[in-house]
Enzyme design. Sequence first.
Site, PDB file in Angstrom:
ATOM      1  N   ILE A  94      -0.336 -74.250  -6.077  1.00  0.00           N
ATOM      2  CA  ILE A  94      -1.346 -75.053  -5.392  1.00  0.00           C
ATOM      3  C   ILE A  94      -2.629 -74.723  -6.141  1.00  0.00           C
ATOM      4  O   ILE A  94      -3.202 -73.658  -5.958  1.00  0.00           O
ATOM      5  CB  ILE A  94      -1.496 -74.715  -3.894  1.00  0.00           C
ATOM      6  N   ILE A 110      -6.379 -75.825  -7.005  1.00  0.00           N
ATOM      7  CA  ILE A 110      -7.550 -76.623  -6.663  1.00  0.00           C
ATOM      8  C   ILE A 110      -8.667 -76.238  -7.626  1.00  0.00           C
ATOM      9  O   ILE A 110      -9.015 -75.061  -7.741  1.00  0.00           O
ATOM     10  CB  ILE A 110      -8.009 -76.382  -5.206  1.00  0.00           C
ATOM     11  N   GLY A 167      -6.273 -77.592  -0.131  1.00  0.00           N
ATOM     12  CA  GLY A 167      -5.104 -76.716  -0.104  1.00  0.00           C
ATOM     13  C   GLY A 167      -4.290 -76.948   1.156  1.00  0.00           C
ATOM     14  O   GLY A 167      -3.057 -76.973   1.121  1.00  0.00           O
ATOM     15  N   ASN A 206      -4.437 -61.052  -4.159  1.00  0.00           N
ATOM     16  CA  ASN A 206      -5.120 -62.316  -3.868  1.00  0.00           C
ATOM     17  C   ASN A 206      -5.239 -62.467  -2.350  1.00  0.00           C
ATOM     18  O   ASN A 206      -4.488 -63.204  -1.713  1.00  0.00           O
ATOM     19  CB  ASN A 206      -4.366 -63.493  -4.494  1.00  0.00           C
ATOM     20  N   TYR A 209      -1.716 -68.355   3.441  1.00  0.00           N
ATOM     21  CA  TYR A 209      -0.283 -68.524   3.650  1.00  0.00           C
ATOM     22  C   TYR A 209       0.158 -67.956   4.998  1.00  0.00           C
ATOM     23  O   TYR A 209       1.011 -68.528   5.673  1.00  0.00           O
ATOM     24  CB  TYR A 209       0.514 -67.912   2.500  1.00  0.00           C
ATOM     25  N   LYS A 249      -1.572 -67.910   7.697  1.00  0.00           N
ATOM     26  CA  LYS A 249      -1.959 -68.901   8.720  1.00  0.00           C
ATOM     27  C   LYS A 249      -0.938 -70.022   8.827  1.00  0.00           C
ATOM     28  O   LYS A 249      -0.805 -70.645   9.877  1.00  0.00           O
ATOM     29  CB  LYS A 249      -3.335 -69.490   8.406  1.00  0.00           C
TER      30      LYS A 249
END
Length: 175
Positions: free
Chosen positions: A97, A99, A109, A136, A143, A145
């Site tokens: 992903i 951005i 995202g 990270n 993730y 969440k």
Amino acid sequence: MSQVTITPITVADAPTLPQISIETFQDTFGAQNTAANMQAYLQQAYQLNTLETELANPHSSFFFIGQDNEIMGYLKLNTDDAQSEAMGEDTLEVERIYIRPGYQHRGLGRQLMQFALTTAKQAGKQRIWLGVWEHNEPAKRFYAKWGFRQFSAHDFVMGTDRQTDLLMIRPVDEV
């Protein structure tokens, strides 16, 4: 201003991917890695021919997210033997992903993750998984969440530096 769209990427779009990939990867990981290790990884992972090969794999799918002819990022999904770990036919991997820096914190995202989950459900997959660098923290929170939980880890080599990616998974039926 028009609506944000998510559209499939084809091999014809490949020349656009190296720049976006390098820009987003450097923005996310550049400060935590040496310039030499970063350059070695970028040259290996995001050469045009490497990305064209990935695009040609029938078990990988790429999607641009954009608005008004502006590409804001992209998503890469893998199934079957295109997955970076052998996870079986009932899983879908979210490999990227990405951005672009100027478009972060706009919910893109979130839109790509929802798209990935919907894609997995439509494909009849039972689980969706991904790898995230252990340091990270913003991505790990994002993730979590979404209901992803760590189940394993694997090595990720950045030049001469062996790093650890946490592998996270969740059921698709929670969509």
